[in-house]
Design an enzyme around this catalytic site. Structure first.
Site, short mmCIF file in Angstrom:
data_model
loop_
_atom_site.label_atom_id
_atom_site.label_comp_id
_atom_site.label_asym_id
_atom_site.label_seq_id
_atom_site.Cartn_x
_atom_site.Cartn_y
_atom_site.Cartn_z
N ARG A 103 0.87 -1.18 0.00
CA ARG A 103 0.00 0.00 0.00
C ARG A 103 0.90 1.22 0.00
NH1 ARG A 103 -3.16 -0.66 5.87
NH2 ARG A 103 -1.22 -0.50 7.01
N GLU A 142 -3.50 7.19 7.30
CA GLU A 142 -2.17 7.33 7.91
C GLU A 142 -1.16 7.90 6.92
OE1 GLU A 142 -1.12 3.54 9.65
OE2 GLU A 142 -2.26 3.99 11.46
N CYS A 153 9.28 14.95 -8.60
CA CYS A 153 9.48 15.38 -7.21
C CYS A 153 10.69 16.31 -7.13
CB CYS A 153 9.68 14.17 -6.29
SG CYS A 153 8.13 13.32 -5.91
N GLU A 294 -8.38 4.12 15.29
CA GLU A 294 -8.03 2.70 15.35
C GLU A 294 -7.37 2.46 16.70
OE1 GLU A 294 -5.39 1.55 12.15
OE2 GLU A 294 -6.59 2.56 10.63
C1 GAL Z 1 -2.66 0.77 10.86
C2 GAL Z 1 -3.43 0.91 9.57
C3 GAL Z 1 -4.48 -0.16 9.46
C4 GAL Z 1 -3.91 -1.50 9.76
C5 GAL Z 1 -3.27 -1.49 11.12
C6 GAL Z 1 -2.69 -2.82 11.51
O1 GAL Z 1 -1.46 1.45 10.81
O2 GAL Z 1 -4.04 2.16 9.47
O3 GAL Z 1 -4.99 -0.15 8.14
O4 GAL Z 1 -2.98 -1.81 8.77
O5 GAL Z 1 -2.27 -0.53 11.13
O6 GAL Z 1 -1.58 -3.17 10.76
#
Ligand code: GAL
Length: 668
Positions: A103, A142, A153, A294
């Site tokens: 990603r 993030e 760039c 999260e």
């Molecule tokens: C975060 C991210 C989530 C998931 C999580 C666990 O950094 O935003 O999409 O990947 O970590 O790895």
């Protein structure tokens, strides 16, 4: 109060959605975040949008009273984007293009990527603007993608520098390019600094600023579209606490509120201090409460997983954020995925989808949060102490730590943990914040110190403030050149010291220090401090070469005081004694002194004061309580003390009359 989970309906058969929504509702959840990685499911081919499945998922959730935050899905580009427009893929510093398939693959100066991002954002915002249970947006996911070193760039960096410095003479001077004969004669000669250990430090600092700005610009494009198409929805972003590749103040400026992703590593005690500090940084970005977008819901890991949160830990971690200003709580993730890289990143439900222990603990927490909500409304943390949180210093120290092990966050945390142990809340503020309301300002490792900031700090002390500075403060200019003054430069008068030389302490050595703050050991680094008016609080009694120098000083200056710590001390007790001295000077009285391992935090509103106690240990802890508290979880008046079970929490309030509020303040 919004409490819920990150949910991926696209990972599960439709037949399961109803069960998921029902279980969420039964748990007291009323919000989910959706779709932040679902670009290819929403736009399977260029310009063809398929929103029906998300409409259906939202409708199922709505039937169960669950609201949704949608992610603009630009953190993972669809395969077709990489295939049709390979220039959207970032280029590594070796010149090789990234291979699509993880990603955050994109380059932020790619005009094509920006257009594609704008198109999916506009299409989603327009389509979902009127969906009743959509309440807000998360931009991307993030931010903090890998840097890109492509030709675009580089050209944009050159443009950015031209806008910033105006002339090549100014750039050559700002970066000190006379060194090693690196003067540039055209903007096109400016290279991207690809060697962190060898490139010019000033170039590296501006490269970091530029990279941060690129992310902010990318977000800005999305924010403008979202504001126009979905004006009733809030916009947030899931930041990462102490992550520091971006200037989060800039990123937060356009958001309605900040959110952040809290992944404490279960069972590592220091992590709770870091999670508290991170929460304060997040609250400080907009001087406003934040959301948790999260939060670990189980063992995490992409290959091997860490330890399971033991009973009580999920709840404790949530309460810590609540106590520091969280107004929304979302666990990552709902159900543990059976496919892909995050098969071992466990959710509230396991792979089997059954509502077991972690689900029940989150449900208990949600129920409590809903009961607390009326008390929490309008409350936030009010602090007498400010820590300066400065991204330029963080970056400059990454580029050149000065002494081994010196990072901004390590320095900040040494002091922060002492305030945490003392039960005193702090604000994390940017270097340009108005400091006048604070009794104490901590400038830990404030390495980059522009003259204007030094002058403001000096005026703050002169006007009655108490400033704490420490080693390597004020070494650098804004463009990462060394100041050409004797240290501590413009802080010499408020601190009452001069530092002509400094020294590293080899790893195997420590120097005893002694004085009014107790007997301890210094390591890593020592400033050779000559007091020039300051009182000496600690010296090095056994090191002959340091005999004439001070280790720690306190200086009266105008109506205030300037403290300086010229070394790194091993024992936390030293920092406890130091801040006790600061409290005495500044007239700060901790609300209560908690036993070791119990965290205290206070949220207050106009007519409410809430006191949070959090037992971070695995033993019961007894805390003496002031009179007049009401235990909001037990729904009973509190006694003279409370015994918190392992990982236990308590929340107290005084009755909501202004009189009672003042009584509490007096008692405490
Ligand atoms: C975060 C991210 C989530 C998931 C999580 C666990 O950094 O935003 O999409 O990947 O970590 O790895």
């Amino acid at each position: 109060m919004y409490v819920g989970v990150d949910y991926y309906p696209e990972h599960w058969p439709r037949a399961r959605w109803e069960t998921d929504a029902r279980l969420m509702q039964e748990a007291g959840f009323n919000v989910v975040r959706l779709a932040e990685f679902a670009w290819v499911m929403l736009e399977p081919d260029e310009g063809r949008f398929t929103f029906d499945w998300l409409d259906d998922a939202l409708a199922v959730l709505a039937d169960h009273g669950i609201a949704a935050i949608l992610g603009t899905p630009t953190a993972v580009m669809p395969a077709w984007v990489a295939r049709k427009y390979p220039e959207t893929l970032a280029t590594r510093d070796t010149g090789a293009r990234i291979t699509w398939g993880v990603r955050k693959n994109n380059c932020f100066t790619s005009g094509t990527y920006r257009l594609l991002s704008e198109r999916i954002t506009r299409a989603m915002a327009t389509h979902f603007a009127a969906t009743p249970n959509v309440i807000g947006w998360q931009t991307d996911n993030e931010f903090g993608h890998p840097k890109c070193y492509c030709a675009t760039c580089r050209a944009e960096f050159q443009d950015w520098l031209r806008a910033k410095y105006g002339t090549l003479d100014a750039l050559n001077a700002a970066w000190g390019l006379h060194f090693w004969g690196h003067l540039v004669g055209t903007w096109g000669e400016v290279q991207l600094p690809v060697e962190p250990g060898g490139s010019n430090p000033s170039a590296l600092l501006d490269w970091q600023r530029f990279y941060s700005w690129l992310n902010v610009r990318f977000q800005h494009d999305q924010v403008q579209i979202l504001r126009a198409a979905a004006p009733d929805h809030f916009i947030t972003h899931n930041c990462m606490g102490l992550f520091s590749d971006l200037n989060y103040y800039d990123l937060a400026a356009e958001l309605d509120h900040v959110s952040w992703d809290n992944y404490p590593v279960w069972g590592v005690p220091r992590v709770m201090g870091e999670a508290a500090a991170a929460a304060d940084v997040m609250r400080g970005l907009k001087r406003k409460n934040f959301w948790i977008m999260e939060q670990s819901a189980g063992p995490g890991g992409w290959g091997s997983f860490g330890r399971n949160p033991w009973p009580g830990e999920l709840r404790l971690v949530a309460y810590q954020q609540l106590a520091h200003g969280a107004d929304g709580q979302i666990w990552f993730r709902w159900r543990t995925c059976t496919a892909g890289r995050e098969q071992y990143w466990h959710g509230l439900l396991g792979h089997d989808g059954r509502p077991l222990r972690r689900y029940r603990e989150a449900a208990q927490t949600a129920a409590e949060y809903h009961r607390l909500a009326p008390h929490l409304a309008g409350t936030t943390v009010h602090a007498d102490v400010a820590f300066i949180n400065d991204y330029a210093s963080i970056w400059a120290l990454q580029i050149q730590p000065g002494f081994e092990g010196n990072t901004y966050h390590a320095a900040l945390q040494r002091y922060y943990d002492a305030f945490l142990r003392a039960g005193v809340n702090v604000d994390m503020v940017p270097p340009d914040a108005d400091l006048s309301a604070y009794r104490i300002v901590v400038a830990a490792d404030l390495h980059v110190l522009p003259d204007a900031l030094a002058e403001r700090l000096a005026a703050y002390v002169h006007g009655g403030g108490v400033l704490l500075a420490d080693c390597r403060t004020g070494v650098k200019t804004e463009t990462n050149l060394c100041h050409d003054r004797t240290l501590p430069g413009l802080l010499a008068a408020p601190l009452g010291i001069t530092i002509e030389e400094y020294d590293v302490v080899p790893t195997e050595l420590t120097y005893a220090i002694d004085g009014t703050l107790g007997a301890c050991n210094a390591h890593q680094y020592v400033d050779w401090i000559t007091p020039d008016g300051a009182a000496v609080l600690a010296r090095y009694p056994d090191a002959w070469q340091l005999a004439e120098f001070a280790a720690v000083t306190r200086n009266r200056y105008g109506a205030g005081a300037g403290y300086y710590v010229g070394t790194v001390v091993q024992e936390p007790a030293f920092y406890d004694a130091l801040i006790a001295d600061l409290f005495a000077t500044a007239g700060v009285t901790p609300l209560l002194t908690p036993p070791p391992g119990v965290e205290v935090s206070v949220r207050a509103g106009d007519d409410t004061t809430l006191l949070f106690l959090l037992n971070q240990t695995q033993e019961p802890k007894t805390v003496a309580l002031p009179a007049g508290l009401r235990d909001l979880l037990a729904e009973a008046d509190a006694g003279a003390s409370v015994t918190l079970e392992r990982f236990g929490v308590a929340v107290y309030a005084l009755e909501k009359t202004p009189d009672a509020h003042h009584r509490l303040e007096r008692t405490l």
